[in-house]
Design a protein around this motif. Structure first.
Motif, PDB file in Angstrom:
ATOM      1  N   ALA A   1       0.771  -1.505  -0.076  1.00  0.00           N
ATOM      2  CA  ALA A   1       0.116   0.115  -0.161  1.00  0.00           C
ATOM      3  C   ALA A   1       0.825   1.078   0.089  1.00  0.00           C
ATOM      4  CB  ALA A   1      -0.786   0.320   1.400  1.00  0.00           C
ATOM      5  N   SER A   2       1.933   0.822  -0.582  1.00  0.00           N
ATOM      6  CA  SER A   2       2.834   2.134  -0.929  1.00  0.00           C
ATOM      7  C   SER A   2       3.150   3.294   0.357  1.00  0.00           C
ATOM      8  CB  SER A   2       3.052   2.725  -2.304  1.00  0.00           C
ATOM      9  OG  SER A   2       3.430   3.584  -2.193  1.00  0.00           O
ATOM     10  N   HIS A   3       2.231   4.147   0.330  1.00  0.00           N
ATOM     11  CA  HIS A   3       2.388   5.313   1.555  1.00  0.00           C
ATOM     12  C   HIS A   3       1.496   6.004   2.119  1.00  0.00           C
ATOM     13  CE1 HIS A   3       2.304   7.214  -2.329  1.00  0.00           C
ATOM     14  NE2 HIS A   3       1.477   7.844  -1.637  1.00  0.00           N
ATOM     15  N   ASN A   4       0.465   4.319   1.934  1.00  0.00           N
ATOM     16  CA  ASN A   4      -0.607   4.805   2.699  1.00  0.00           C
ATOM     17  C   ASN A   4      -0.654   4.748   4.177  1.00  0.00           C
ATOM     18  OD1 ASN A   4      -1.832   4.726  -0.054  1.00  0.00           O
ATOM     19  ND2 ASN A   4      -4.206   4.756   0.564  1.00  0.00           N
ATOM     20  N   PRO A   5      -1.733   4.875   4.942  1.00  0.00           N
ATOM     21  CA  PRO A   5      -1.632   4.685   6.152  1.00  0.00           C
ATOM     22  C   PRO A   5      -1.412   3.103   6.812  1.00  0.00           C
ATOM     23  CG  PRO A   5      -3.148   6.318   6.166  1.00  0.00           C
ATOM     24  CD  PRO A   5      -3.417   5.796   4.970  1.00  0.00           C
ATOM     25  N   PRO A   6      -1.662   2.994   7.966  1.00  0.00           N
ATOM     26  CA  PRO A   6      -1.210   1.853   8.290  1.00  0.00           C
ATOM     27  C   PRO A   6      -2.175   0.229   8.075  1.00  0.00           C
ATOM     28  CG  PRO A   6      -0.518   2.782  10.057  1.00  0.00           C
ATOM     29  CD  PRO A   6      -1.097   3.746   8.662  1.00  0.00           C
ATOM     30  N   GLN A   7      -3.248   0.599   8.345  1.00  0.00           N
ATOM     31  CA  GLN A   7      -4.285   0.062   8.347  1.00  0.00           C
ATOM     32  C   GLN A   7      -4.867  -0.261   6.757  1.00  0.00           C
ATOM     33  OE1 GLN A   7      -4.500   3.429   8.993  1.00  0.00           O
ATOM     34  NE2 GLN A   7      -6.347   4.520   8.869  1.00  0.00           N
ATOM     35  N   TYR A   8      -3.745   0.090   6.047  1.00  0.00           N
ATOM     36  CA  TYR A   8      -4.489  -0.078   4.634  1.00  0.00           C
ATOM     37  C   TYR A   8      -3.507  -0.822   3.615  1.00  0.00           C
ATOM     38  CZ  TYR A   8      -7.105   3.832   3.192  1.00  0.00           C
ATOM     39  OH  TYR A   8      -8.268   4.400   2.904  1.00  0.00           O
ATOM     40  N   ASN A   9      -3.782  -2.091   3.079  1.00  0.00           N
ATOM     41  CA  ASN A   9      -2.713  -2.799   2.435  1.00  0.00           C
ATOM     42  C   ASN A   9      -3.417  -3.108   0.005  1.00  0.00           C
ATOM     43  OD1 ASN A   9      -0.590  -4.339   1.004  1.00  0.00           O
ATOM     44  ND2 ASN A   9      -1.102  -5.348   3.189  1.00  0.00           N
ATOM     45  N   GLY A  10      -2.533  -3.317  -0.001  1.00  0.00           N
ATOM     46  CA  GLY A  10      -3.091  -3.265  -2.087  1.00  0.00           C
ATOM     47  C   GLY A  10      -2.641  -4.242  -2.714  1.00  0.00           C
ATOM     48  N   TYR A  11      -2.854  -4.373  -4.022  1.00  0.00           N
ATOM     49  CA  TYR A  11      -2.315  -5.442  -4.701  1.00  0.00           C
ATOM     50  C   TYR A  11      -1.657  -4.205  -6.135  1.00  0.00           C
ATOM     51  CZ  TYR A  11      -2.934  -9.865  -6.766  1.00  0.00           C
ATOM     52  OH  TYR A  11      -3.506 -10.934  -7.502  1.00  0.00           O
ATOM     53  N   LYS A  12      -0.560  -4.432  -6.704  1.00  0.00           N
ATOM     54  CA  LYS A  12      -0.594  -3.172  -7.236  1.00  0.00           C
ATOM     55  C   LYS A  12       0.354  -4.746  -8.766  1.00  0.00           C
ATOM     56  CE  LYS A  12       2.808   0.056  -9.066  1.00  0.00           C
ATOM     57  NZ  LYS A  12       3.758   1.464  -8.267  1.00  0.00           N
ATOM     58  N   VAL A  13       0.022  -4.506 -10.180  1.00  0.00           N
ATOM     59  CA  VAL A  13      -0.242  -5.219 -11.177  1.00  0.00           C
ATOM     60  C   VAL A  13       0.920  -5.047 -12.578  1.00  0.00           C
ATOM     61  CG1 VAL A  13      -0.534  -6.794 -13.018  1.00  0.00           C
ATOM     62  CG2 VAL A  13      -2.105  -6.637 -11.079  1.00  0.00           C
ATOM     63  N   TYR A  14       1.761  -5.813 -12.339  1.00  0.00           N
ATOM     64  CA  TYR A  14       2.921  -4.964 -13.749  1.00  0.00           C
ATOM     65  C   TYR A  14       2.287  -6.232 -15.050  1.00  0.00           C
ATOM     66  CZ  TYR A  14       5.628  -2.723 -10.341  1.00  0.00           C
ATOM     67  OH  TYR A  14       5.578  -1.334  -9.957  1.00  0.00           O
ATOM     68  N   TRP A  15       2.422  -5.617 -16.224  1.00  0.00           N
ATOM     69  CA  TRP A  15       1.456  -6.535 -17.474  1.00  0.00           C
ATOM     70  C   TRP A  15       3.193  -6.681 -18.079  1.00  0.00           C
ATOM     71  CZ3 TRP A  15      -2.703  -8.436 -18.730  1.00  0.00           C
ATOM     72  CH2 TRP A  15      -2.633  -8.688 -20.040  1.00  0.00           C
ATOM     73  N   GLU A  16       3.174  -7.581 -19.098  1.00  0.00           N
ATOM     74  CA  GLU A  16       4.024  -8.416 -19.543  1.00  0.00           C
ATOM     75  C   GLU A  16       5.460  -6.917 -20.318  1.00  0.00           C
ATOM     76  OE1 GLU A  16       4.165 -10.744 -23.109  1.00  0.00           O
ATOM     77  OE2 GLU A  16       2.415  -9.642 -23.730  1.00  0.00           O
ATOM     78  N   ASN A  17       5.428  -6.120 -20.608  1.00  0.00           N
ATOM     79  CA  ASN A  17       6.155  -5.189 -20.338  1.00  0.00           C
ATOM     80  C   ASN A  17       7.051  -4.525 -19.352  1.00  0.00           C
ATOM     81  OD1 ASN A  17       4.216  -3.663 -19.629  1.00  0.00           O
ATOM     82  ND2 ASN A  17       3.765  -1.987 -21.663  1.00  0.00           N
ATOM     83  N   GLY A  18       6.653  -5.270 -18.883  1.00  0.00           N
ATOM     84  CA  GLY A  18       7.564  -4.681 -17.423  1.00  0.00           C
ATOM     85  C   GLY A  18       6.092  -3.242 -16.345  1.00  0.00           C
ATOM     86  N   ALA A  19       5.572  -2.707 -17.333  1.00  0.00           N
ATOM     87  CA  ALA A  19       5.155  -1.729 -16.816  1.00  0.00           C
ATOM     88  C   ALA A  19       3.274  -1.696 -15.926  1.00  0.00           C
ATOM     89  CB  ALA A  19       4.866  -0.685 -17.987  1.00  0.00           C
ATOM     90  N   GLN A  20       3.282  -1.280 -15.573  1.00  0.00           N
ATOM     91  CA  GLN A  20       1.977  -0.970 -14.605  1.00  0.00           C
ATOM     92  C   GLN A  20       1.264  -1.097 -15.652  1.00  0.00           C
ATOM     93  OE1 GLN A  20       1.024   1.586 -11.185  1.00  0.00           O
ATOM     94  NE2 GLN A  20       2.812   2.295 -11.535  1.00  0.00           N
ATOM     95  N   ILE A  21      -0.111  -1.743 -15.191  1.00  0.00           N
ATOM     96  CA  ILE A  21      -1.547  -1.832 -16.117  1.00  0.00           C
ATOM     97  C   ILE A  21      -2.335  -0.666 -16.932  1.00  0.00           C
ATOM     98  CG2 ILE A  21      -1.791  -4.930 -16.103  1.00  0.00           C
ATOM     99  CD1 ILE A  21      -4.161  -3.709 -14.227  1.00  0.00           C
TER     100      ILE A  21
END
Length: 573
Positions: free
Chosen positions: A148-168
Motif C-alpha cells: 500500500a506504498s505510503h498509505n496509512p497503516p490500516q491499508y494494503n494493496g495489490y499492484k499489477v505489472y503487465w508483461e512489458n514491465g509497466a503497470q497495467i
C-alpha cells in the motif's frame, strides 16, 4: 437482517480462509449491526489501473485474504486468455512489510500455481522496483506486488505489472476486473506452496535475485560515476519500509561511504510508529532524517517511501539548515544532469501534465525530446516504451509526486536508483564548487523561475458541475493573464484564442488545461473518487540580472497568490 444480505454474509463466512476476518464479521452478525454489514457488502473493492488498494478488513469492500484469492483467480484467468505461454512465463510476486502482505502474497502464489501458472515468489520483503525489474528480467507474463506504498497503516494493496514491465493500463484493467467478478462466483483453485514447489510450479527468489538487481544498478550506463563520491554525505531513512538494505548496498557500490541510516525507522514495521503518515511529502515525516543529517552535518537528508519506489530529499542550505526539494525541482535537476551525459541516441525524457513545464524547456535547450502524459507512472512508462526508437532511446521520466525513473532497467518509478543518481549529481556539482541551490538558480536564470502549486477544492452537494460550466463559458483571461489555448482532454482537443483547433494525442480524461500569457498555466481536474476538484497552477517569472533567487521567488509567490485567488473566485461555488 434482510435475506439477501444474510445470504451474502453467510457465503462469505463459508469461504473466508482467515480466522481474524471471519471473527470480525461474525461479531457484526452477532451484534446484528445491519448498517455496518450493508456497507461492507455494498459492492466490491474496485480493481483499476492501480490494481487494488483499501483498508484491511472483512467483506468484499476491503483488503483481505478472500479478496486477494478472488482477484488472483481473475488475474490468472485473464493472463491465460491474453498472453501466449503465460503459464510457463509465469508471474513474479513480491511484497512489502505491512502486517498482511506476506500472507496475501503467499495466497496469490497458491492460487496461480493451482491454475498451472509458474510463480516466482520472493523469500523476503522486496522493494516495489525489484518486482518491476523482475518482470523484465525473467520475461514474465505479469508481476504482482502486495503493497500500500505510503498509505496509512490500516491499508494494503495489490499492484499489477503487465508483461512489458509497466503497470497495467486500459483495456487490461477492466478486462481483469471482469474476470475477478466471474471468479468471485466460483470455487477458487488453491495449492499449498510445498506441493507447488514439488511440482516445479513455485520458484523461490532468494538473495541472488536481489543481488542481480543490485548489480543492474551498479552497471547501468546512466548511473556511472563522473565525480569523486567522497564529497557527498547523506542521512537516509527507509520510513519503516523495505528500502534500507538495498539503498545502503547500492550507495556503497557507487562509492558513497558517508551514509547514516535513521535506526528508529530502518526496519520494516507495519505500524509505522514514528510517523503520522508514512509519506515523505507529509509534514513531519522527514523530521528524524533531517535530525540525523544535522548530527553529521551531512549534505543531504534522503528518504524512500515504505515500498521504496519514491525518493525525497532535503538539502543543506547556506545557513546549515535543511530545505526539502519539490518533486519538480528534483525532476529538472535529474533531466539537466542526465542529458548532459547521455549519448546522442538516448535523449527521450518524459513528464506528466501536472508536473512543471520546466523539464520540456531544459530538454529543448539540450536537443532532447520530452513527451507529456496523463498523471501516473503507468502512463509515463507505457508511452515511454512506445516512443522508444533506435536513435531515440528512453533516458528518464518523472512526476511531481516524488516519482523518478532513470534508464530502462525498471519501467516504473524507482526510489533506489534515484537515490544513487541524485548522490552522483551532487558529487559532480561539488567537484565544480557548486551546490544544488546554485544549479537550480542557474536553470531558473536560463528558463525562468518556475513555481508550481496545487489546490483542492471541496465541493458542496449543490455546486454546479465545474467542468461543464468551464466548457460552456470558456474564460478568455484568468487573473489578468490572457488565455492563449485551452486543452480539453475529454475531447482530445486544443482550442487557441483565435478559435482554431488541434487534436491532442492523449487518452480521453476529464481534464482542462489553460495555457496563459507569461508562461502561466492552470489545470482543472475533478477528482474521480471524492467530491472535489484539483487545480494545478504554474507561474513563470523571468529572472533579470539584478534578481537574486529570493527576489525572483518573492515575485513568483506574490503572482501565484493573486493568480490562485482570482482563479478560485471565477469558479462557481
Amino acid at each position: 437482517m434482510n435475506t439477501h444480505l444474510q445470504h451474502q454474509v453467510n457465503q462469505w463466512l463459508q469461504q473466508d480462509p482467515d480466522p481474524k476476518t471471519q471473527q470480525a464479521l461474525q461479531t457484526l452478525v452477532d451484534n446484528q449491526d445491519e448498517a455496518a454489514l450493508t456497507a461492507m457488502f455494498s459492492g466490491r473493492l474496485a480493481f483499476g489501473t492501480a490494481g487494488l488498494r483499501g483498508v484491511v478488513g472483512p467483506g468484499p469492500m476491503a483488503m483481505n485474504r478472500l479478496v486477494v484469492r478472488q482477484t488472483t483467480a481473475g488475474l490468472g484467468a485473464y493472463l491465460l486468455s491474453q498472453i501466449s505461454h503465460a503459464a510457463t512465463r509465469g508471474v513474479i510476486i513480491g511484497y512489502d512489510g505491512r502486517h498482511d502482505s506476506y500472507v496475501f502474497a503467499h495466497d496469490a502464489a497458491s492460487v496461480l500455481t493451482a491454475m498451472g501458472i509458474t510463480v516466482r515468489l520472493t523469500t523476503q520483503v522486496a522493494a516495489t522496483p525489484l518486482v518491476a525489474f523482475g518482470v523484465k528480467h525473467f520475461n514474465a507474463a505479469a508481476g504482482i506486488v502486495v503493497t500500500a506504498s505510503h498509505n496509512p497503516p490500516q491499508y494494503n494493496g495489490y499492484k499489477v505489472y503487465w508483461e512489458n514491465g509497466a503497470q497495467i493500463i486500459p483495456p487490461h484493467d477492466s478486462g481483469i476486473a471482469a474476470r475477478i467478478t466471474q471468479a468471485a462466483t466460483q470455487t477458487i483453485p488453491f495449492m499449498e506452496l510445498s506441493a507447488a514447489k514439488a511440482q516445479d510450479k513455485l520458484i523461490w527468489l532468494k538473495d541472488d535475485f536481489y543481488q542481480t538487481y543490485r548489480q543492474g544498478v551498479h552497471s547501468a550506463s546512466e548511473l556511472q560515476q563522473y565525480a569523486d563520491p567522497k564529497s557527498v554525505s547523506l542521512a537516509y531513512t527507509a520510513m519503516h519500509g523495505v528500502g534500507a538494505n538495498m539503498a545502503e548496498a547500492v550507495l556503497h557500490d557507487a562509492g558513497f561511504k558517508q551514509v547514516y541510516s535513521v535506526t528508529a525507522q530502518r526496519e520494516p514495521d507495519g505500524d509505522f510508529p514514528t510517523v503520522n503518515f508514512p509519506n515523505p511529502e507529509e509534514k513531519g515525516a522527514m523530521d528524524l532524517v533531517i535530525t540525523e543529517a544535522k548530527k553529521h552535518q551531512a549534505m543531504l537528508a534522503c528518504a524512500n517511501d515504505p515500498d521504496a519506489d519514491r525518493f525525497a530529499v532535503a538539502v543543506r542550505t547556506a545557513d546549515n539548515d535543511y530545505k526539502m526539494l519539490t518533486g519538480d525541482q528534483v525532476g529538472v535537476l535529474f533531466g539537466d544532469y542526465l542529458l548532459s551525459h547521455a549519448p546522442a541516441h538516448q535523449r527521450l525524457v518524459g513528464t506528466t501534465i501536472v508536473s512543471s513545464s520546466l523539464l520540456s524547456k531544459v530538454a529543448q535547450s539540450l536537443h532532447a525530446s520530452c513527451y507529456t502524459t496523463l498523471t501516473g507512472f503507468k502512463w509515463l512508462m507505457n508511452v515511454g516504451i512506445n516512443k522508444c526508437e533506435a536513435d531515440n532511446q528512453f533516458l528518464f521520466a518523472y512526476e511531481e509526486a516524488l516519482g523518478y525513473t532513470v534508464g530502462s532497467m525498471v519501467w516504473d518509478k524507482d526510489g533506489l536508483s534515484s537515490l544513487v543518481a541524485f548522490a552522483q549529481l551532487c558529487a559532480e556539482l561539488a567537484e565544480k564548487g557548486q551546490t544544488v541551490w546554485d544549479k537550480l538558480e542557474q536553470i531558473y536564470r536560463q528558463h525562468g523561475f518556475h513555481l508550481n502549486a496545487q489546490v483542492s477544492i471541496a465541493l458542496k452537494a449543490d455546486t454546479p458541475n465545474i467542468g461543464e460550466f468551464l466548457r460552456q463559458q470558456p474564460p478568455t483571461a484568468i487573473a489578468d493573464y490572457a488565455v492563449l489555448s485551452c486543452d480539453d482532454l475529454s475531447q482530445s482537443l486544443r482550442t487557441f484564442a483565435n478559435g482554431t483547433t488541434a487534436v491532442i494525442d492523449l487518452p480521453k480524461s476529464d481534464v482542462l488545461i489553460y495555457c496563459l500569457e507569461n508562461g502561466a498555466r492552470v489545470i482543472v481536474r475533478p477528482s474521480g473518487t471524492e467530491p472535489k476538484i484539483k487545480c494545478y497552477y504554474e507561474v513563470v517569472e523571468t529572472m533579470n540580472v539584478t534578481d537574486t533567487w529570493e527576489s525572483a521567488q518573492q515575485r513568483a509567490e506574490q503572482a501565484m497568490s493573486q493568480f490562485i485567488q482570482a482563479h478560485q473566485a471565477s469558479l462557481p461555488s
